[in-house]
Each structure stands twice: as C-alpha cells, then as structure tokens.
Motif scaffolding. Structure first.
Motif, short mmCIF file in Angstrom:
data_model
loop_
_atom_site.label_atom_id
_atom_site.label_comp_id
_atom_site.label_asym_id
_atom_site.label_seq_id
_atom_site.Cartn_x
_atom_site.Cartn_y
_atom_site.Cartn_z
N CYS A 666 12.51 5.05 9.37
CA CYS A 666 11.96 5.36 10.69
C CYS A 666 12.56 6.66 11.25
O CYS A 666 11.86 7.46 11.88
CB CYS A 666 12.21 4.20 11.65
N GLN A 667 13.84 6.86 11.02
CA GLN A 667 14.49 8.08 11.51
C GLN A 667 13.89 9.32 10.86
O GLN A 667 13.70 10.35 11.51
CB GLN A 667 15.99 8.00 11.24
N ILE A 668 13.60 9.25 9.57
CA ILE A 668 13.01 10.39 8.86
C ILE A 668 11.68 10.77 9.51
O ILE A 668 11.40 11.96 9.72
CB ILE A 668 12.81 10.04 7.37
N ILE A 669 10.88 9.78 9.85
CA ILE A 669 9.57 10.05 10.47
C ILE A 669 9.76 10.69 11.84
O ILE A 669 9.12 11.70 12.17
CB ILE A 669 8.75 8.75 10.58
N HIS A 670 10.65 10.13 12.65
CA HIS A 670 10.89 10.68 13.99
C HIS A 670 11.46 12.09 13.93
O HIS A 670 11.10 12.96 14.74
CB HIS A 670 11.83 9.75 14.77
N GLU A 671 12.34 12.34 12.98
CA GLU A 671 12.93 13.68 12.86
C GLU A 671 11.89 14.74 12.52
O GLU A 671 12.09 15.93 12.78
CB GLU A 671 14.03 13.66 11.77
N ASN A 672 10.78 14.28 11.95
CA ASN A 672 9.73 15.22 11.56
C ASN A 672 8.49 15.13 12.46
O ASN A 672 7.40 15.54 12.07
CB ASN A 672 9.36 14.99 10.09
N GLY A 673 8.70 14.61 13.67
CA GLY A 673 7.67 14.66 14.70
C GLY A 673 6.63 13.56 14.66
O GLY A 673 5.66 13.60 15.42
N GLY A 674 6.82 12.57 13.79
CA GLY A 674 5.83 11.51 13.67
C GLY A 674 6.20 10.25 14.42
O GLY A 674 7.30 10.13 14.96
N GLN A 675 5.26 9.32 14.46
CA GLN A 675 5.47 8.01 15.07
C GLN A 675 5.45 6.96 13.95
O GLN A 675 4.86 7.17 12.89
CB GLN A 675 4.36 7.71 16.08
N VAL A 676 6.08 5.82 14.22
CA VAL A 676 6.12 4.75 13.24
C VAL A 676 5.23 3.60 13.70
O VAL A 676 5.46 3.01 14.76
CB VAL A 676 7.56 4.25 13.00
N TYR A 677 4.22 3.33 12.89
CA TYR A 677 3.35 2.17 13.13
C TYR A 677 3.78 1.05 12.19
O TYR A 677 3.82 1.24 10.98
CB TYR A 677 1.88 2.54 12.85
N MET A 678 4.11 -0.09 12.76
CA MET A 678 4.49 -1.24 11.93
C MET A 678 3.37 -2.24 11.89
O MET A 678 2.88 -2.69 12.93
CB MET A 678 5.76 -1.91 12.47
N ASP A 679 2.93 -2.60 10.70
CA ASP A 679 1.95 -3.65 10.50
C ASP A 679 2.64 -4.99 10.72
O ASP A 679 3.64 -5.30 10.05
CB ASP A 679 1.39 -3.55 9.07
N GLY A 680 2.13 -5.78 11.65
CA GLY A 680 2.80 -7.03 12.01
C GLY A 680 2.39 -8.24 11.21
O GLY A 680 2.65 -9.37 11.62
N ALA A 681 1.77 -8.03 10.05
CA ALA A 681 1.30 -9.16 9.24
C ALA A 681 2.44 -10.10 8.86
O ALA A 681 2.24 -11.30 8.71
CB ALA A 681 0.60 -8.65 7.98
N ASN A 682 3.65 -9.55 8.71
CA ASN A 682 4.79 -10.37 8.28
C ASN A 682 5.77 -10.66 9.41
O ASN A 682 6.96 -10.86 9.18
CB ASN A 682 5.51 -9.67 7.12
N MET A 683 5.25 -10.69 10.62
CA MET A 683 6.11 -10.91 11.78
C MET A 683 6.76 -12.29 11.77
O MET A 683 7.78 -12.51 12.43
CB MET A 683 5.26 -10.73 13.05
N ASN A 684 6.20 -13.22 11.00
CA ASN A 684 6.77 -14.57 10.96
C ASN A 684 8.18 -14.58 10.39
O ASN A 684 8.90 -15.56 10.53
CB ASN A 684 5.87 -15.50 10.13
N ALA A 685 8.58 -13.48 9.75
CA ALA A 685 9.94 -13.38 9.23
C ALA A 685 10.85 -12.59 10.17
O ALA A 685 12.02 -12.35 9.84
CB ALA A 685 9.92 -12.70 7.85
N GLN A 686 10.35 -12.19 11.33
CA GLN A 686 11.14 -11.37 12.25
C GLN A 686 11.50 -12.08 13.55
O GLN A 686 12.60 -11.87 14.08
CB GLN A 686 10.36 -10.10 12.63
N VAL A 687 10.62 -12.88 14.09
CA VAL A 687 10.75 -13.37 15.47
C VAL A 687 12.12 -14.00 15.73
O VAL A 687 12.53 -14.95 15.06
CB VAL A 687 9.63 -14.39 15.79
#
Length: 963
Positions: A666-687
């Motif tokens: 994520c840091q690499i993307i932000h350092e180069n001016g981009g945004q990070v989109y996270m696909d939440g299909a596997n959110m059941n392993a995060q909550v």
C-alpha cells in the motif's frame, strides 16, 4: 439453589457452531495450543487491531426484534401513487411463504453446479420465457440488478456492437426515469460516450448517434407510438433500447413488434415488494443475433448423460472471469430469488390473471382521470396505462396537504403532479382521491357521477397500440392456478436443489454462512417492505435510523470515515469505488491518472470493473507462494507514477493467505500518487482482527451477501456498499431524485438511492446481535474451521498456498492437477461430491485444476468432518483408478453424479456396485440427496441454444442426440 435472573442468550452461540470441546479437538488436530496462538500464526502482527471494535453491546434475538419494531414504527406506510418505476404489489401468500421466506430457496448458491440446481434453473427459465413473451423479443437473460443498470448495460452493448466506430452519441428521451438517466451518465463518462437528452419527437437522428433509449410508457405516463421513431433510427443504423413497464405489456403492443432492438425493465410489479428500492429483478431481452453480447446469465436447455432434459447456465457464464479486462460487463450477481418470485407470479396468475390485473390497473386509472376531469382538472396524457399527469399551478400546495391528510403520496415535480395506480389500488382509494381533489376546488364527490363513470370505463389506449398477440402460452403458465397446485409446483422445484438446508456449501471466496431466521424475519414487515424509495423524508425515519447505524458500524469495522450503501452487488461496489477514485483524481487536476495495477491472482471482476471505469490495466506478477511480487509491483508503480490511478488488491489474497508485505504494498502505491482499492470478498477473515484502513487501503467494497449474512438467494440478491477514507467521502455516489449528495458526488451507480434497502436489515441485525466480541469470534472461528479442514486434507490433497507459518486464512486451495494422469479432472471431483450430498467448492478459480474451500464459522465440527470424509473417500477412489482397479473412463467419478433412476434401473454396466455409486459412505444412507439429472452436456446446450421453455413434447430427448 440460587437462581440466575440475569441470563440472556447470546446470538453468537447460535451463529458460531463449534463448541468448546470441538474447538479443543480441532486445535489439537491443527497443532495449535489455543485459538489465540492460531490467529497469531495466521495474521501478521503489524496489521492486527490494537483495540476491540467499538460497537454497541450485543442484543439477544428477542431484544433485537423488539428494538427494531420501535425503529420500524418511525416509517409511515402511506398509500403510494408515486410510481416512477416502483409500485406496491400483492405478494401471493403461497409465494411469500414458500419462496421469499423459505431457506430452501434463499440459501442456495448460484447454479454453477447444474445437476443439483435444476429447480431454480427451471424457475429462471420460466422467468426468461415470461420476459420473451411479454416483450415480444427473441431471447432474454435470467435477470439483472435493477432497471437503471439494465438500461446502462443495453447502452454499452449497443456501443460495443456499433459499426461506425466514430459514433459516440447515445440519445436519451427526456421522459426516461431520472434515476436511469443518472446511471447512464455514470456509465457513459469513462468511455467518452456523449449523452444527448431530448424529445424523441423532435430529435434529428444522424450517423454520430449509435443508440437511443425511450421509456414505454413514458416517465410521466404517456403511451407513445414509437414505431416511426424506431424506423428512422434503423435507417441510420441506430439501435433502439426500450425501457418497458412489464405489467403494461399485457395490454400494450410489445416493443418487439414495433422495432425495439433491446427491451429492459423491472419485474418488481410481478409480486416483489418495493422494499424502499429493492431487491428487484431487472430483465434484459433482445434479438437472437445479439445472444453472445447479452450481459449476465442465460439459462439454457440441454441434455444430461442419459439424454434427458436438463438445464444449465449457458454461453458466457462468468465471462468476466475469463476475459477479464476485455469483458463486456463486470456483472457477477443477478437477482435470482426475485426473478424466481416474478416468474412464479406469472405461473400462479397465468395469462388471463395477468391481463385482468393489468386491465384493473388501467381501468382504475381511467376512472380517476374521468372523475377529476368532471371536477375541472385537465389530464395531460392523451393515452396512458396507469399514470396520470396534471399541471395544478397554485393548487399544488393545497392538494399536497390534502393528500398527506389522507395518507397518500403522489409524485410532485414543481406544479406538475403525476399519479400512478397499482395492483393494490381499490375503488375506495380512487374515491378518496376524488374527494380531496374536489375539496381543493370547493366541490364534493357528489359533483362527480362516480358510480356511472365506474360502470362505463373503457380503455384510452389507441387500437394501434393495443396488444393483439398472445403471451404466456406455455403449459407451465396455464396449469398451477389453485394454491394447492402452486404449492406443490414450488415444492417440486425446491426438492431438486441443494441448499444450506441440506449441507455445508464450502465455496471459496463466496462465504456461504448462516442466514439466521431472526435476521430474515423483518424483511417482510410492511413498515420496511411497502416503502417507496422516493417517499418523503419525514415518512422514512426508521430506514434513516437503520442506515445511520449501519453506516457507523460498518465504518468502525472497516476503519473508514463513511460508507455508501447504494451499490447493490459486489461488482457494482467495485465499480463505484473505482469511480470515486477517478473523481478524486479529476478533482485534483490529475484526470490523466488511469493506470490500475491488478495482481494476476485477482477476481475477474476486478479488471472488468477497472476497464468499465476507463482505466488501463497492468497485471502485477505473483511469486511462487502466490503472493504479490513486491519488486514487480514497485517497478510498475514507479514506471507509471505519473499516470498511476490505483491498485486493486484482495485481502487476504485470493489464494487464501494473509500476505506479510501488504502494508509495504500500500505504501508503494501511495508514494507513487495512487489509491488503494481493496476487494472485500474475503472480509470474513478480517472483521475485528484487522481492517482495510489498518492495512492502508483507501476504499473497499463489502459483500454483505458474504461476510454480513445476506443470503445468496440462488444467485442474488447481493449488496456491495463501499467504505472510503476521509479524503474520498465527498465523491460517494449521489442520486437524481433523492438528495444524498456529498458535495462532489459522482452520479448514481444503482437505481435506488440506498440500493436494495430492505435487505440491509439483515446485516444490521447480524451486527447488532453479534456485537464486537461476537463478530471478532466469528472471524477467529472461520480461520479455525478452515485450518482444521486443511489439516485433515493436506495428506490427501496438496495445499497450494499457505502463509509464513504454514497457515491458511479463512479458505484454502487444494491442487488436483496431478490426477490428470488417472484421467480425472477437477470437475469430476465436483460432480462426485454430489453423490456424497455436497455442493462442490469453488472449481478452477483462481487456479485452473484446483478447488478452493471456505467452510465459514457457522459450520459445526461434525459437518466439517463429514465433508472431509467425503473428500478423502474420493481421493481413495482416485487411488483405485491410479492402481487400475477402476477403468479410467468407467468409474464412480467419471459417471457422477448418479441419479436415482440410474441406480435403480434395470441395466448396470459399471465395474463398481450400485451401493458404491449412491451410498459411498455410511452417513449418506441416513439422508440421501439425489441429483435430479445426470451430468449435463454443456456442448450440446451451447450448440443448440434454447433459453425459453420448450414445448412439453420436447422434454423427452432421444439417446441418438448424445455425441
């Protein structure tokens, strides 16, 4: 004995299946000392949340329903005459109880395994036949998300089929519903399609226009003869889309008879509650020549291994997973459950019943128009079906007040008022309206000869526009009109389908978890189900409270600043999130940022969504462990830093692993001016354990039909709301009718302002009853159950990817490619599982020749063991083939699934017993689920595409057709 007077049952104990004893045994099998130790070995410490979720205390089921009753009472259920694509309905009780409220229908998965889905496939084929008949078109799909997005899909299909590549203009009638125009604006922008809005009677068609769209009847109710417009369009090579009211087509000449190329619309009027906007099944019908360009799913007729009638999903099924960024659509979720309801509504009423309902609606509309004309009001539509139009001038204020006094909602646009009649409208409702219209002019009902007018109502539809062709002629629509017959028909279909009522559905990436009864019950409460999405704000306090609470809770769970609840599918959420990122870049003067980096392991909808959002896709490599190749990512991000828009990443990965380098990624993307989109299909392993914001994401969609317990409904509905970081909040989707603008909002992505609002109640209930502790434990047990299955199966099937400590997340991939030497493909394992009473895991995604297994926290240990026993037994069957004990072509896997007809037939020419075929393990005999057909023949079905109900005499196929 001292008694406990404070006991309150915890819902989490009902939702999470493994008990303490089972947990201890499972941990022993896994080789972990405790659940905490397992989680520490699975989720990298640098992304773990430092404190528990800040959510209200968990409610019991009893307390939740009582509290929700109070919330629901803040919704005022007025009689709706707003129309605009949403109408109150009478849901037949036999359909409401036995389909909408029946877990045997709403807990099924998308029918990718056709042999155990023949019931809903037939119901969807009925739906397609109904749409084809009513629209007068040649082919239809099995539903889309809503009317507005179906119109957008039609626009893009016409754009992709255009012969003049310089044509960029799409003409839109100014009488198309505003919410549909709003979505057309959203979808057209990334492709440079120019939307030209105007009067279809005055527009000058030219070669720069590739397509056109009109509403039938028009947005304010007028029924136009579009045949001349269609002819002129075709002379210029312009394809015509018609947005049609399906109920009106029982009386009006179908668009297919006067020149439409595509007909779309909503089937909500066919027995599906308004639900404050959804879910409702849209339809999409077109000409046979465009069959390979139709978005969504098509159900087709084929044969099974015995040459018998069978059904399956045809043609471009999940084509976005194959074509990825070249896909013509990103659709992954349809509205199967609602399409099934609509199709059954047509079966129950039949052609005569549908026509009588339409005639009654039209008749009451004419009665109201004539009554108000007697009072001196001028009705502006010369021809109409159900909607009247008046310009009331300064009388609009008093009239509005009188309507509210009588608890009736009309549609107001300045001084113009439209009134739409529906199936629930009665003569008394008409009389009430006439009374208060009369009162505004100082008159009374006695000034209208109401009873005489009622006795002499005649149609105002011109003869040239009156339907003359038959519809719903198939026997299915003419056989089940008593409730007893209908009940038996619904049950006959239900018994052909495997659902969560029967066994675990261990689909990787699809999270088939418990859909608790208490979560489902309020969906059909009238305070929620009978609300129009454009009802006045002061009448929808209950919904607003529910949305506010759900927004706060989901924001806490994701770590984001705010949510948009509008996207009504996961892929729709992907698209919305990318469009928000796009708007952010444009607003900062960096509209040139259009590069999306997407790992090779990503869901196929990711590149398809990015392409739809006008982005260029660069694929990032994965290493031999299935993780993102950080060096390749950094190289591509730096190389394209001036044009980098975003990274699309799934976390945990699509390979079922918590990648250690995610923060660096994520840091690499932000350092180069981009945004990070996270696909939440596997959110059941995060909550409760980590969150999208915690790993560094800027936007994430949530599949509420996965992690947050909305049922899959046999292939839809779904919901895909997005959460965003603070800097992206101003760009969240707005709406053309209801003011939800955030300041710099993108145009709408769904037809209703809060998407399929009525099913948001399900996720609200789940979170409220689980609380912070319950939600976190659900994640922990999802990881426990997955690692238990992994431990039991790893000696029989290679596990393709694991984390740094040898653990998987909530799912794992088993490699079945080595079985090819025995002639066994992964699909053979999938079909053989049916003989053991199970739906197959996800097959050949994300890696061909593999299965991806996700058990969820709702499954008890004995069900996990039953599944593992089946998989191990199948592995032994493969061993027997490898040892030469079974023939490579004639064995239990190649011949699976085995139907009752085959097993009990007179002929048996297999080198294994009937017992081995049908009852391969002792538990199967206790409760046997019989597939209703043998293995389906996809090739035959695609070669002879039939997507409507064939004549009954065609249901028996000769063996000679089998190749």
């Amino acid at each position: 004995m001292k008694l406990n007077t404070d006991y309150q049952e915890k819902f989490q104990n009902r939702h999470i299946a493994p008990n303490a004893a089972d947990t201890a045994q499972m941990l022993k099998t896994i080789g972990a000392g405790s659940l905490d130790e397992l989680i520490a070995q699975t989720i990298p410490s640098n992304i773990r949340l430092k404190k528990p979720l800040n959510l209200p205390p968990a409610k019991s089921e009893f307390d939740y329903l009582n509290t929700l009753r109070q919330t629901a009472s803040k919704n005022k259920v007025f009689k709706s005459f707003i129309g605009q694509g949403y109408y109150d309905v009478i849901v037949p009780g036999v359909i409401q109880r036995n389909i909408l409220e029946n877990p045997g229908w709403y807990t099924q998965y998308t029918p990718y395994q056709a042999e155990i889905a023949q019931g809903r496939l037939q119901a969807l084929l009925n739906f397609q036949t109904m749409v084809i008949d009513l629209t007068g078109m040649e082919i239809a799909n099995a539903s889309l998300l809503d009317e507005g997005t179906a119109a957008a899909e039609a626009m893009f299909m016409q754009y992709s089929l255009r012969k003049n590549q310089d044509a960029k203009i799409f003409f839109v009638s100014d009488e198309v519903f505003p919410q549909t125009i709003d979505i057309l604006k959203t979808r057209s922008e990334p492709y440079g399609i120019q939307i030209q809005i105007g009067d279809h009677r005055e527009v000058e068609l030219n070669n720069n226009i590739f397509g056109a769209i009109v509403q039938y009847p028009a947005g304010h109710g007028a029924v136009y003869d579009y045949s001349g417009f269609a002819a002129k369009a075709h002379e210029k090579g312009i394809k015509l889309t018609v947005v049609a009211d399906i109920m009106s087509l029982a009386l009006l000449t179908p668009p297919g008879e006067w020149g439409a190329d595509v007909v779309v619309g909503s089937t909500q009027r066919f027995g599906v509650p308004m639900g404050f906007g959804g879910p409702h099944a849209a339809f999409f019908a077109t000409k046979e020549e465009y069959k390979r360009s139709i978005p969504g799913r098509i159900i087709g007729v084929t044969i099974d291994s015995a040459g018998n009638y069978a059904l399956r999903m045809a043609l471009q099924t999940r084509e976005q997973h194959i074509r990825r960024d070249k896909a013509t659509s990103n659709i992954c979720t349809a509205q199967a459950l609602l399409a099934i309801m609509a199709g059954c509504y047509a079966v129950y009423h039949g052609p005569q019943g549908i026509k009588l309902i339409a005639e009654r609606i039209h008749g009451l509309s004419v009665l109201l128009a004539q009554s108000l004309e007697k009072l001196g009001y001028k009705q502006l539509n010369q021809s109409y079906f159900d909607t009247l139009k008046f310009d009331l001038g300064e009388l609009v204020g008093p009239l509005h007040a009188e309507a509210l006094n009588n608890e009736m909602n009309l549609n107001y646009e300045g001084s113009v008022v439209t009134i739409s009649i529906d199936e629930t409208t009665s003569s008394e409702d008409i009389k009430t309206m006439v009374r208060f219209f009369a009162k505004v002019k100082g008159k009374t009902l006695s000034d209208v000869n109401f009873d005489e007018l009622k006795a002499n109502v005649e149609t105002v539809i011109p003869a040239a526009l009156q339907r003359k062709s038959d519809f719903l002629t198939h026997a299915i629509f003419n056989s089940h009109h008593s409730e007893h017959e209908m009940l038996r028909y619904i049950k006959s279909l239900e018994t052909k389908d495997l659902s969560l009522c029967h066994s675990m559905i261990a689909l990787g990436s699809c999270t088939m978890k418990l859909n608790a009864t208490t979560e489902m019950v309020p969906v059909t409460w009238p305070e929620f189900s009978k609300m129009h999405p454009f009802a006045p704000a002061d009448q929808v306090g209950g919904y607003m409270q529910l949305f506010d609470e759900l927004n706060n809770w989901l924001s806490e769970i994701t770590g984001f600043a705010a949510m948009s609840l509008q996207p009504n599918a996961g892929a729709q959420g992907e698209y919305a999130g990318l469009m928000v990122i796009r708007a952010y870049h444009y607003d900062r003067g960096e509209g040139h940022r259009n590069i999306a980096l997407i790992p090779s392991s990503a869901h196929g909808t990711n590149p398809a969504s990015a392409a739809m959002a006008g982005m260029k896709i660069l694929v990032v490599k994965c290493d031999e462990n299935g993780n993102i190749d950080v060096n390749d990512l950094r190289e591509k991000a730096e190389q394209h830093k001036d044009d980098l828009s975003c990274l699309m990443v799934t976390y945990p990965s699509t390979h079922g692993v918590f990648e250690e380098a995610i923060i660096e990624v994520c840091q690499i993307i932000h350092e180069n001016g981009g945004q990070v989109y996270m696909d939440g299909a596997n959110m059941n392993a995060q909550v409760g354990l980590t969150s999208p914001a915690n790993i560094g994401a800027d936007v994430c969609h949530l599949n509420l039909h996965k992690t947050f317990c909305i049922p899959h409904g046999g292939g839809g509905p779904g919901m895909g709301p997005i959460g965003v970081a603070k800097h992206l909040v101003p760009y969240l989707p707005g709406h053309a009718v209801v003011d939800i603008d955030r300041g710099k909002s993108i145009h709408a992505v769904s037809a209703a302002p809060w998407g399929s609002a009525s099913i948001l109640i399900i996720s609200h209930a789940y979170i409220a009853m689980m609380g912070a502790e319950g939600l976190t434990d659900a994640t922990r047990y999802a990881i426990l159950n997955a690692n238990y299955i992994k431990s039991r199966l790893k000696h029989h099937y290679p596990v393709l990817y694991t984390g740094a400590n040898g653990r998987c997340a909530h799912e794992m991939i088993l490699d079945c490619r080595s079985f090819k030497g025995a002639g066994i493909e992964v699909i053979d394992i999938a079909k053989r599982l049916m003989d053991y009473g199970f739906h197959a895991p996800t097959v050949s995604f994300p890696v061909a020749g593999t299965v991806m297994i996700e058990p969820t926290e709702s499954e008890p240990k004995h069900e996990l063991d039953r599944f593992c026993d089946a998989m191990i037994a199948i592995r032994h069957e493969i061993d027997d083939i490898e040892k030469g004990l079974f023939d490579k072509a004639n064995n239990p896997l190649k011949n699976a699934p085995h139907t009752a007809a085959v097993v009990t037939g007179n002929d048996w020419e297999h080198p294994y017993t009937r017992q081995k075929a049908a009852f391969p393990l002792p538990y199967v005999a206790t409760y046997k689920f019989w597939p209703s057909v043998g293995r389906v023949n996809d090739t035959y079905g695609d070669r002879t595409l039939i997507c409507s109900c064939p004549p009954l005499e065609d249901y028996e196929f000769e063996e000679s057709v089998i190749e």
